[in-house]
Scaffold this motif. Structure first.
Motif, PDB file in Angstrom:
ATOM      1  N   UNK A 226       0.838  -1.201   0.000  1.00 17.50           N
ATOM      2  CA  UNK A 226       0.000   0.000   0.000  1.00 17.50           C
ATOM      3  C   UNK A 226       0.873   1.251   0.000  1.00 17.50           C
ATOM      4  N   UNK A 227       1.955   1.215   0.778  1.00 21.06           N
ATOM      5  CA  UNK A 227       2.846   2.366   0.904  1.00 21.06           C
ATOM      6  C   UNK A 227       3.526   2.684  -0.418  1.00 21.06           C
ATOM      7  N   UNK A 228       4.026   1.654  -1.078  1.00 24.64           N
ATOM      8  CA  UNK A 228       4.689   1.891  -2.371  1.00 24.64           C
ATOM      9  C   UNK A 228       3.718   2.446  -3.407  1.00 24.64           C
ATOM     10  N   UNK A 229       2.537   1.847  -3.483  1.00 21.20           N
ATOM     11  CA  UNK A 229       1.552   2.311  -4.459  1.00 21.20           C
ATOM     12  C   UNK A 229       1.136   3.750  -4.182  1.00 21.20           C
ATOM     13  N   UNK A 230       0.892   4.047  -2.908  1.00 20.33           N
ATOM     14  CA  UNK A 230       0.460   5.401  -2.555  1.00 20.33           C
ATOM     15  C   UNK A 230       1.536   6.432  -2.860  1.00 20.33           C
ATOM     16  N   UNK A 231       2.806   6.070  -2.637  1.00 19.69           N
ATOM     17  CA  UNK A 231       3.874   7.028  -2.923  1.00 19.69           C
ATOM     18  C   UNK A 231       3.901   7.386  -4.402  1.00 19.69           C
TER      19      UNK A 231
ATOM     20  N   UNK B 284       2.554  11.120  -5.190  1.00 20.90           N
ATOM     21  CA  UNK B 284       3.795  11.877  -5.351  1.00 20.90           C
ATOM     22  C   UNK B 284       3.659  13.137  -6.177  1.00 20.90           C
ATOM     23  N   UNK B 285       2.735  13.139  -7.133  1.00 16.43           N
ATOM     24  CA  UNK B 285       2.589  14.329  -7.983  1.00 16.43           C
ATOM     25  C   UNK B 285       2.069  15.535  -7.201  1.00 16.43           C
ATOM     26  N   UNK B 286       1.555  15.287  -6.000  1.00 18.49           N
ATOM     27  CA  UNK B 286       1.110  16.383  -5.131  1.00 18.49           C
ATOM     28  C   UNK B 286       2.137  16.689  -4.042  1.00 18.49           C
ATOM     29  N   UNK B 287       3.307  16.041  -4.127  1.00 20.65           N
ATOM     30  CA  UNK B 287       4.369  16.303  -3.165  1.00 20.65           C
ATOM     31  C   UNK B 287       4.178  15.607  -1.841  1.00 20.65           C
ATOM     32  N   UNK B 288       3.292  14.609  -1.792  1.00 21.23           N
ATOM     33  CA  UNK B 288       3.039  13.886  -0.551  1.00 21.23           C
ATOM     34  C   UNK B 288       4.029  12.742  -0.421  1.00 21.23           C
ATOM     35  N   UNK B 289       4.731  12.668   0.710  1.00 19.58           N
ATOM     36  CA  UNK B 289       5.634  11.548   0.966  1.00 19.58           C
ATOM     37  C   UNK B 289       4.893  10.490   1.774  1.00 19.58           C
ATOM     38  N   UNK B 290       5.198   9.225   1.463  1.00 23.19           N
ATOM     39  CA  UNK B 290       4.489   8.097   2.076  1.00 23.19           C
ATOM     40  C   UNK B 290       5.531   7.085   2.561  1.00 23.19           C
ATOM     41  N   UNK B 291       5.511   6.791   3.854  1.00 23.87           N
ATOM     42  CA  UNK B 291       6.501   5.866   4.407  1.00 23.87           C
ATOM     43  C   UNK B 291       5.852   4.921   5.413  1.00 23.87           C
TER      44      UNK B 291
END
Length: 257
Positions: free
Chosen positions: A169-174, A178-185
């Protein structure tokens, strides 16, 4: 870069009342967050939530308490809607919720499976989904998982198994956010010095875990100190925003990939 610090940010923390979640709530308030929405699961956690809210207010931030069982998509949607109504926007979303079942495969019931996957996997999926909908641009999204994702061990099959999907889920969401500058970890602690750890361990298994990490002898108990996870979370949702799509194993050398 100031736009990636915690100062004046609005934060939602699922499971933010006690243990690791409570420490994160208090720490981000001390780091200058403007407001923190502290989610707690049930009445049994209300007192801890109120104590955490008081500490947040004393640190100069505004606290909002939100109670919910997050095992349905509707409940997660409402959590985000309520948090946004309370704070006006959400800049940082952190999910620390979880449960442990430790038992042999032969003893696992269908009820065990349904319960733990609802909390550890289903809740995580919809928390990540709603973060994508409600987080402000340049926001931060972080989920707490477990270092058992990289361990070769028995007895924790459905605990680690129910946390494993969060990596995907984390990889897909990143990629999608990402185009909105949101980092996901995702952060994967080793066994931590909290009641969450001791509830399912025997004296022997607890002693093993207290000595299993390479850096064990340099800590008070040999286990992961929650404060070390707090500092990592602080970095990832602040200046460490460039790290995204990753699961970070933070366990003092307990295990690695």
């Amino acid at each position: 870069m100031t736009e990636n610090t915690i100062t004046s940010k609005n934060v939602l923390i699922a499971g933010g009342a006690k243990n690791l979640g409570g420490l994160i709530s208090r720490d981000l308030a001390e780091q200058g967050a403007r407001a923190i929405a502290v989610h707690y699961n049930s009445e049994s956690t209300r007192q801890a939530a109120e104590e955490t809210a008081s500490a947040i207010e004393q640190a100069g931030a505004t606290a909002h308490l939100l109670q919910a069982d997050l095992t349905t998509a509707a409940a997660v949607r409402k959590l985000f809607a309520d948090a946004k109504t309370a704070m006006g926007s959400i800049d940082i979303a952190i999910n620390t919720t979880g449960m442990v079942i430790k038992k042999p495969l032969s003893e696992i019931t269908e009820e065990d499976y349904d319960t733990i996957f609802a909390i550890n996997s289903k809740t995580a999926l919809f928390f990540i989904q709603q973060s994508g909908e409600h987080l402000a641009d340049r926001g931060k999204l972080l989920t707490v998982v477990t270092s058992l994702l990289s361990a070769y061990t028995g007895l924790y099959s459905i605990y680690a198994g129910s946390k494993a999907p969060v990596e995907h889920f984390t990889r897909a969401a990143s990629k999608e956010y990402g185009e909105r500058g949101i980092s996901v970890t995702a952060v994967a602690p080793g066994p931590m010095e909290t009641p969450f750890f001791y509830g399912q361990e025997t004296k022997e298994s607890a002693e093993y875990n207290q000595n299993a990490a390479d850096l064990s002898k340099f800590t008070e108990t040999g286990l992961t100190d929650p404060r070390d996870i707090v500092s990592l979370v602080r970095f990832l949702v602040g200046e460490g925003w460039w790290i995204t799509g990753q699961t970070i194993l933070a366990n003092g050398g307990y295990t690695t990939r």
